[in-house]
Motif scaffolding. Structure first.
Motif, PDB file in Angstrom:
ATOM      1  N   VAL A   1       0.946  -1.068  -0.051  1.00  0.00           N
ATOM      2  CA  VAL A   1       0.117  -0.061  -0.133  1.00  0.00           C
ATOM      3  C   VAL A   1       0.853   1.393  -0.126  1.00  0.00           C
ATOM      4  N   GLY A   2       0.535   2.106  -0.895  1.00  0.00           N
ATOM      5  CA  GLY A   2       1.167   3.492  -0.755  1.00  0.00           C
ATOM      6  C   GLY A   2       0.526   4.420  -1.759  1.00  0.00           C
ATOM      7  N   PRO A   3       1.299   5.517  -2.021  1.00  0.00           N
ATOM      8  CA  PRO A   3       0.628   6.573  -2.734  1.00  0.00           C
ATOM      9  C   PRO A   3       0.964   6.688  -4.388  1.00  0.00           C
ATOM     10  N   ASP A   4       1.976   5.948  -4.718  1.00  0.00           N
ATOM     11  CA  ASP A   4       2.292   6.093  -5.977  1.00  0.00           C
ATOM     12  C   ASP A   4       2.279   4.599  -6.891  1.00  0.00           C
ATOM     13  N   ARG A   5       1.624   4.520  -7.714  1.00  0.00           N
ATOM     14  CA  ARG A   5       1.421   3.164  -8.443  1.00  0.00           C
ATOM     15  C   ARG A   5       2.382   2.584  -8.936  1.00  0.00           C
ATOM     16  N   LYS A   6       3.344   3.326  -9.743  1.00  0.00           N
ATOM     17  CA  LYS A   6       4.670   2.930 -10.264  1.00  0.00           C
ATOM     18  C   LYS A   6       5.537   2.328  -9.387  1.00  0.00           C
ATOM     19  N   GLU A   7       5.503   3.126  -8.208  1.00  0.00           N
ATOM     20  CA  GLU A   7       6.547   2.694  -7.154  1.00  0.00           C
ATOM     21  C   GLU A   7       6.000   1.552  -6.307  1.00  0.00           C
ATOM     22  N   LEU A   8       4.716   1.319  -6.401  1.00  0.00           N
ATOM     23  CA  LEU A   8       4.095  -0.164  -5.754  1.00  0.00           C
ATOM     24  C   LEU A   8       4.582  -1.254  -6.575  1.00  0.00           C
ATOM     25  N   ASN A   9       4.442  -0.928  -8.019  1.00  0.00           N
ATOM     26  CA  ASN A   9       4.865  -1.958  -8.908  1.00  0.00           C
ATOM     27  C   ASN A   9       6.163  -2.445  -8.779  1.00  0.00           C
ATOM     28  N   ARG A  10       7.113  -1.401  -8.491  1.00  0.00           N
ATOM     29  CA  ARG A  10       8.701  -1.915  -8.346  1.00  0.00           C
ATOM     30  C   ARG A  10       8.669  -2.311  -7.191  1.00  0.00           C
ATOM     31  N   LEU A  11       8.034  -1.858  -5.977  1.00  0.00           N
ATOM     32  CA  LEU A  11       8.291  -2.874  -4.707  1.00  0.00           C
ATOM     33  C   LEU A  11       7.971  -4.205  -4.613  1.00  0.00           C
ATOM     34  N   ARG A  12       6.667  -4.268  -5.451  1.00  0.00           N
ATOM     35  CA  ARG A  12       6.078  -5.576  -5.804  1.00  0.00           C
ATOM     36  C   ARG A  12       6.896  -6.774  -6.444  1.00  0.00           C
ATOM     37  N   ASP A  13       7.639  -5.966  -7.431  1.00  0.00           N
ATOM     38  CA  ASP A  13       8.647  -6.956  -8.168  1.00  0.00           C
ATOM     39  C   ASP A  13       9.508  -7.106  -7.268  1.00  0.00           C
ATOM     40  N   GLU A  14       9.982  -6.469  -6.141  1.00  0.00           N
ATOM     41  CA  GLU A  14      11.074  -6.553  -5.230  1.00  0.00           C
ATOM     42  C   GLU A  14      10.898  -7.543  -4.159  1.00  0.00           C
ATOM     43  N   VAL A  15       9.668  -7.939  -3.846  1.00  0.00           N
ATOM     44  CA  VAL A  15       9.258  -8.880  -2.824  1.00  0.00           C
ATOM     45  C   VAL A  15       9.637 -10.303  -3.229  1.00  0.00           C
ATOM     46  N   LYS A  16      10.407 -10.945  -2.319  1.00  0.00           N
ATOM     47  CA  LYS A  16      11.190 -12.029  -2.718  1.00  0.00           C
ATOM     48  C   LYS A  16      10.388 -13.186  -1.989  1.00  0.00           C
ATOM     49  N   VAL A  17       9.659 -14.189  -2.641  1.00  0.00           N
ATOM     50  CA  VAL A  17       9.125 -15.253  -2.015  1.00  0.00           C
ATOM     51  C   VAL A  17       9.914 -16.651  -2.283  1.00  0.00           C
ATOM     52  N   GLU A  18      10.291 -17.143  -1.496  1.00  0.00           N
ATOM     53  CA  GLU A  18      10.947 -18.624  -1.535  1.00  0.00           C
ATOM     54  C   GLU A  18       9.936 -19.845  -1.346  1.00  0.00           C
ATOM     55  N   TYR A  19       9.926 -20.581  -2.442  1.00  0.00           N
ATOM     56  CA  TYR A  19       8.944 -21.501  -2.419  1.00  0.00           C
ATOM     57  C   TYR A  19       9.718 -22.875  -2.619  1.00  0.00           C
ATOM     58  N   GLU A  20       8.928 -23.790  -1.796  1.00  0.00           N
ATOM     59  CA  GLU A  20       9.165 -25.266  -2.322  1.00  0.00           C
ATOM     60  C   GLU A  20       8.166 -25.606  -3.097  1.00  0.00           C
ATOM     61  N   ASP A  21       8.467 -26.194  -4.427  1.00  0.00           N
ATOM     62  CA  ASP A  21       7.398 -26.345  -5.288  1.00  0.00           C
ATOM     63  C   ASP A  21       6.900 -27.924  -5.206  1.00  0.00           C
ATOM     64  N   LEU A  22       5.780 -28.181  -5.453  1.00  0.00           N
ATOM     65  CA  LEU A  22       5.095 -29.314  -5.254  1.00  0.00           C
ATOM     66  C   LEU A  22       4.410 -29.454  -6.789  1.00  0.00           C
ATOM     67  N   THR A  23       4.112 -30.772  -7.247  1.00  0.00           N
ATOM     68  CA  THR A  23       3.514 -31.152  -8.532  1.00  0.00           C
ATOM     69  C   THR A  23       2.183 -30.584  -8.753  1.00  0.00           C
ATOM     70  N   PRO A  24       1.918 -29.704  -9.449  1.00  0.00           N
ATOM     71  CA  PRO A  24       0.680 -28.954  -9.630  1.00  0.00           C
ATOM     72  C   PRO A  24      -0.182 -29.832 -10.759  1.00  0.00           C
ATOM     73  N   VAL A  25      -1.623 -29.512 -10.715  1.00  0.00           N
ATOM     74  CA  VAL A  25      -2.483 -30.094 -11.441  1.00  0.00           C
ATOM     75  C   VAL A  25      -3.286 -29.279 -12.166  1.00  0.00           C
ATOM     76  N   PHE A  26      -3.218 -29.174 -13.557  1.00  0.00           N
ATOM     77  CA  PHE A  26      -3.782 -28.211 -14.488  1.00  0.00           C
ATOM     78  C   PHE A  26      -5.041 -28.592 -15.282  1.00  0.00           C
ATOM     79  N   SER A  27      -5.600 -29.760 -15.038  1.00  0.00           N
ATOM     80  CA  SER A  27      -6.546 -30.243 -15.974  1.00  0.00           C
ATOM     81  C   SER A  27      -7.548 -31.124 -15.138  1.00  0.00           C
TER      82      SER A  27
END
Lengths: 286, 157, 716
Positions: free
Chosen positions: C102-128
């Protein structure tokens, strides 16, 4: 965030090109989409922008010896409203986007964007069009098929600006333009056929066949065209299947979000076959 | 930053801003002219249609830097004109309006058409509005509205 | 009187909308408004190991599950509550909410969003559906990946199959569909002057939002005030999804103390909001020696995506619709909603019925082709009639005017005549579909869950306040509700005041969905108006209240076994579509569209015609243009350039008519219309195409690519 400029003359534009590496922006409809970020944000241009749409030098449609010169900032609507623009180009323009966008978009932009699915590009290949590229050091004219080198790639040099599109006089007696789009209007191409021919006395004087969105650049074979030119319709009819096989080898489409490779291939060849067998070879004297 | 001089709905403006900002954002955010809508942001839907120097454009595709010296008409301006009122009435009578999000853009496209061609056929009306998407009406009543405006407003364009 | 109610008036909202003066959520100014930006999962199925947020500039905030107040829950309470507000340990689809910047400037929010780092442990996904059924990577949900697994039986199908002379199998598929409401999703959350938590939103169901937000926040429901604002289309896409974005936004607004807006970009909207459920329906049909249908065994499977939300109810409507308008004597139906790692599927105009009806209409046409009989004659042989038994062993209580509807559409379109003129495979074709749609919530939802209430108040100034929670979203309710009240009260339409609902001011008349606004709530409006009229002279200010009661004479609903009357009444219809297919490109040109519907009585002919036009074109988009493919959990068509809805140029003018059939428990005899008009066009289109190319069309959208495939198979 990049800078932007609004040069008041071509000379000033060349300076900006040289000093700032500014990207020419005529109508901008391709650039605005290509570098679009998210709602409310300025597009993410990689380099400074220079607006050229207002420059009078680039806004003219002129008759030249053996053809027509179209300034790089002439909009698609202006071309549609002009009497001397070849019919096949107009037909292609009418399939591009919708009136609002055509009031802004230019064919110079379409060319520099160099999408294999660019509809006006395909028609311009069939018209054997060229581009005039100017730089402080001079100018050169290149055929479109040499200027566009790959998807999104052109041979525009760092100091150059595309200033004009040169269309040789259109002497064709028949033409066929067919865009297979994602819908009936305001659509992007799955594939496009642009083809022209000049037939007289049962002979093919000239023929050019261009197929868009079925290979990295528009498919056009000078070699196959030469094989047919200057020959009688009867002779060409005898070799038609061989010629079609050769075209078939050139059509190498891909799967993407708009269509499939197998459909593009089949329909492109249906259309080439239709033009050759159903239109050209049906002319008088065949 | 640069100063851009242009007129909106007949009033002159001089705006200091980044010339790369979209006309759409200048209208909606700086000038609070919210009759212009953002439906897609890439020139596909026509909800942001305005007239620029008399022709229809998608304001999401126009950097403000290209508007130097231009005359812009938005729905807020058009609705105050006799032509705009004729279109609004014809739309209302034809049932052309449902959710309304596309409708101001449709009105702008209708105005642009009638300026160029005051008595369009159904086919010409469909072509002229082909860059304005609507998800509610199926378009028939919008086209009726365009033809009704042309008929009722004969002589206005 | 009926005639008068149907006579069209100018829509009350036409002028303000056309001129651009109507204010949608993104048009309303708020002082000091901040913007929200969702941090989304980039993985379809994974365990979140860690989230690292960059250093935030002053005035910027990162909100996640830890910010939910004590007493609240990290769950979105919709029909089910399995969807978390913020992903807790697991993510189940690409785009799932992990946190909110949350913040006042949308472009800055986009930049910050792209800098959030999420570490995942992948599982086998199902798409159908197929992968889900095979339990690839282990179940996502329960033990077998089904959110719901229903079985229905009517008559004795096993006996029918035992004596069958021939059994014909058929599998029909339908794809995803994106709503493309012209106005993308938008919500604003703020603390109101009186301390309440305020939500302003574009959408269909103010009380759904209030319930979800108060549950997440741990607040009493009356501590949340929800205001619906002018809504730029919804089509089911704003039935539950506003709950999904209001809840994290409410958490942020409470914590930060400033108004926050969350406005979706179109690409974000297409990429991450729910779609219509894809379906696979397998038929086995038993025929006797004479070619009569003696039994059917039907298996319906839908892709419900990563969370259940309302999918079991969608599945119910799908299986209740899968016999279309036919009385098949012996039927066995199984329906399953599968969990996958696709974006959750949710409500979309028709709510499962379009899938079921398309499957059955297509199957009937394939049967006719297989046994070489006239398709319409085959269908006419099994038409439901008053008193007939439905697949839930309920009854059709009303007169079924399908014979009249069919006669009418044949006269209008020349269907029978053209059928003889076009030879199959001649690249020209004409197709027909028949369909019905139950008005109101499925089963006992209206009396057990919704219990809708309407209030009406005579004011001192002589005007009347109509207090309902149903919303105008383009379908014309601002006009039709006023007309119903005004007609009963014998007042001018503009004497009835009906504002966009605010949950502090209106009673809960239930959500705006399920073709219930006119059929169910409109009836309450009529009855309330009658009461008010009777008591008009009592005082300067008179308030009346009307609560839903089920119509008399229904077979009670057994929710456990899905038995009884699933719907009290139905709308009915027929569509005819004529096409030409280009033999070179397989592109289809639609030459004519005809439609006849029974919606009881039209409250306003023009409003209903607008629904007919819009519903049919949206359905033709579904049936022909709107390809939406998912690859590895991501939609491949995510812009309005690539996801192609119809333009002005794609289809010709529609010719439509209505057949009057007043319904006793509908206002002025009206039944639901909004979904019915979507239900038939895809099947009629597919039917026309299959005649043109002389091959069975078994899936939608019927793209030129698919037509080429069918035609080539047919030629081999």
């Amino acid at each position: 965030m990049v800078d932007s400029y609004r040069p008041l003359s071509l000379k000033e534009a060349f300076d900006l090109r040289a000093e700032k590496g500014a990207m020419p922006f005529a109508g901008g409809t391709d650039l605005m989409v290509r570098y679009r970020y998210e709602s409310g944000a300025i597009p993410d241009y990689p380099r400074p922008i220079m607006f050229l749409g207002h420059l009078d030098d680039l806004r003219k449609i002129r008759r030249i010896e053996h053809g027509l010169s179209i300034g790089a900032a002439v909009t698609m609507t202006e071309l549609l409203d002009h009497d001397e623009v070849p019919e096949i180009l107009k037909e292609s323009l009418l399939t591009i986007a919708a009136p609002g966008l055509r009031n802004t978009a230019t064919i110079a932009g379409n060319i520099c964007n160099a999408s294999p699915a660019g509809d006006s590009i395909c028609a311009l290949y069939a018209l054997d069009a060229g581009v005039k590229l100017q730089s402080p050091g001079g100018e050169r004219i290149e055929p479109l098929y040499q200027f566009i080198t790959g998807p999104g790639k052109t041979d525009l040099h760092a100091d150059e600006i595309l200033t004009e599109i040169i269309i040789p006089e259109d002497r064709s007696t028949i033409h066929l333009f067919k865009k297979v789009g994602t819908r009936r209007a305001n659509a992007l191409s799955k594939l496009t056929l642009s083809a022209v021919a000049r037939i007289s006395d049962g002979r093919i004087d000239e023929i050019r066949i261009a197929v868009g969105a079925v290979a990295p650049t528009v498919v056009r074979s000078l070699e196959l065209e030469k094989k047919m030119e200057g020959r009688s319709l009867k002779d060409v009819a005898l070799e038609a299947e061989d010629i079609l096989r050769d075209y078939d080898a050139l059509v190498q489409p891909i799967d993407d979000q708009r269509s499939t490779a197998v459909y593009r291939k089949r329909v492109a060849m249906n259309l080439v076959r239709h033009f050759l067998l159903g239109v050209v070879l049906q002319q008088k004297g065949a | 930053m640069a100063t851009i001089n242009f007129s909106i709905n007949g009033t002159s403006h001089a705006i200091d801003t980044d010339p790369l900002r979209r006309l759409l954002d200048i209208l909606r955010e700086d000038l609070k002219l919210t009759g212009v809508k953002e439906g897609c942001g890439e020139g596909e839907c026509g909800a942001c249609s305005v007239l620029k120097d008399g022709v229809l454009v998608n304001s999401c595709m126009i950097p403000i830097g290209t508007c130097e010296g231009s005359e812009i008409i938005t729905p807020e301006g058009l609705r105050e004109t006799v032509q705009g009122k004729a279109i609004i009435d014809a739309y209302g009578e034809s049932g052309a309006v449902q959710c309304g999000f596309c409708t101001p853009g449709m009105m702008m496209a209708t105005e642009a058409l009638l300026r160029k061609n005051p008595s369009p056929t159904e086919g010409e009306a469909r072509e002229a509005l082909s860059g304005n998407l609507c998800r509610c009406t199926g378009y028939d009543m919008i086209i009726d509205g365009v033809l009704k405006a042309a008929e009722r407003g004969k002589g206005l364009w | 009187m009926n005639k008068k109610i149907s006579t069209s008036i100018k829509r009350v909202d036409a002028g303000i909308k056309t001129g651009g003066a109507a204010r949608y959520i993104g048009d309303i100014p708020f002082d000091g408004l901040l913007y929200g930006k969702i941090v989304r999962s980039s993985r379809a199925r994974a365990i979140i190991k860690s989230v690292s947020v960059p250093a935030l500039p002053e005035g910027y905030y990162y909100i996640d599950a830890k910010d939910i107040p004590s007493g609240g829950r990290n769950r979105i309470e919709m029909i089910k509550d399995d969807w978390p507000v913020f992903a807790d340990e697991h993510v189940r689809f690409i785009g799932e909410t992990i946190g909110l910047l949350v913040g006042p400037d949308r472009k800055e929010l986009n930049r910050l969003r792209d800098e959030v780092k999420v570490e995942y442990e992948d599982l086998t996904p199902v798409f159908s559906i197929e992968e889900a059924e095979a339990l690839k990577g282990g179940p996502i949900h329960g033990e077998d990946n089904t959110y719901a697994d229903y079985r229905l039986q009517k008559g004795d199908p096993d006996a029918a199959f035992a004596k069958a002379a021939r059994v014909i199998e058929d599998t029909i598929r339908t794809g995803f569909q994106e709503h493309i409401y012209m106005e993308p999703q938008g919500v604003v959350a703020k603390t109101e002057d009186d301390g309440k938590l305020g939500i302003l939103f574009s959408g269909q169901c103010p009380f759904y939002v209030r319930h979800a937000v108060s549950a997440t926040m741990g607040l009493a429901e009356d501590q949340v005030r929800v205001q619906q604002v002018v809504t730029g289309g919804a089509f089911g896409g704003k039935e539950h999804y506003p709950d999904v974005i209001s809840t994290p936004l409410a958490v942020a607004a409470r914590k930060i103390g400033k108004p926050i807006g969350l406005f979706f970009d179109r690409v974000e909207d297409i990429s991450f909001t729910p779609k219509r459920h894809p379906s696979v329906t397998r038929f086995k049909t038993a025929l006797d020696e004479a070619g009569n249908i003696i039994g059917m065994d039907i298996d319906v499977r839908i892709d419900a995506g990563a969370y259940e939300s309302c999918s079991m109810v969608v599945l119910q409507r799908a299986i209740f619709s899968v016999n279309s308008v036919y009385n098949i004597p012996n039927v066995k139906i199984r329906g399953r909603a599968f969990a996958t790692n696709n974006v959750p599927s949710d409500a979309y105009r028709g709510f499962g019925a379009p899938q079921g009806l398309f499957a059955m209409e297509s199957h009937m046409s394939h049967l006719a082709r297989a046994i070489n009989v006239d398709e319409l004659k085959l269908k006419q042989q099994y038409l439901l009639k008053q008193g007939d038994v439905t697949v839930t062993n309920g009854r059709i209580h009303e007169e079924v005017k399908l014979p009249e509807i069919i006669q009418r559409i044949d006269d209008m379109s020349g269907y029978s005549k053209k059928l003889k003129e076009h030879t199959p495979g001649s690249w020209k074709g004409i197709g027909i579909s028949l369909f019905n749609h139950g008005s109101g919530f499925t089963g006992n939802g209206e009396q057990e869950i919704i219990k809708g209430v309407v209030k009406m108040r005579k004011r001192a100034d002589g005007l009347v306040d109509l207090l309902v929670s149903n919303v105008e979203m383009g379908q014309g309710l601002q006009t039709t509700f006023r007309k119903i009240a005004a007609m009963v009260l014998e007042l001018p339409v503009d004497s009835v005041i009906y504002n966009d609902p605010n949950t502090d001011l209106v009673p809960d008349s239930g959500p705006t969905c399920a073709s219930r606004s006119i059929a169910v709530v409109g009836y309450l409006v009529q009855e309330a108006a009658k009461k008010l009229k009777d008591r008009w002279k009592e005082s300067d200010i008179v308030e009346v209240r009307q609560q839903y009661e089920p119509p008399e004479g229904l077979i009670p609903w057994d929710q456990e076994n899905l038995q009884g009357d699933a719907y009290p009444s139905y709308g009915w219809g027929a569509n005819v579509i004529e096409v030409e297919v280009d033999p070179l490109t397989y592109e289809v040109t639609t030459k004519g569209i005809w439609a006849v519907h029974d919606v009881g009585v039209a409250i306003d002919e023009k409003v209903v015609e607008g629904q007919v036009d819009g519903g049919i074109i949206q359905a033709l988009g579904y049936g022909s243009l709107e390809k939406l493919e998912v690859k590895e959990g991501r939609f491949q068509q995510k812009t309005m350039a690539d996801y192609t809805i119809p333009t002005t140029m794609d289809f010709p003018k529609i010719k439509s008519a209505l057949v009057d059939n007043p319904y006793e428990y509908g206002p002025f005899g009206a039944k639901g219309a909004g979904e019915l008009v979507f239900d038939g066009a895809a099947a009629a289109f597919a039917d026309a195409v299959q005649m043109a190319i002389n091959g069975d069309v078994k899936q939608i959208p019927v793209t030129p690519e698919y037509i080429m495939e069918v035609r080539e198979d047919g030629n081999n």
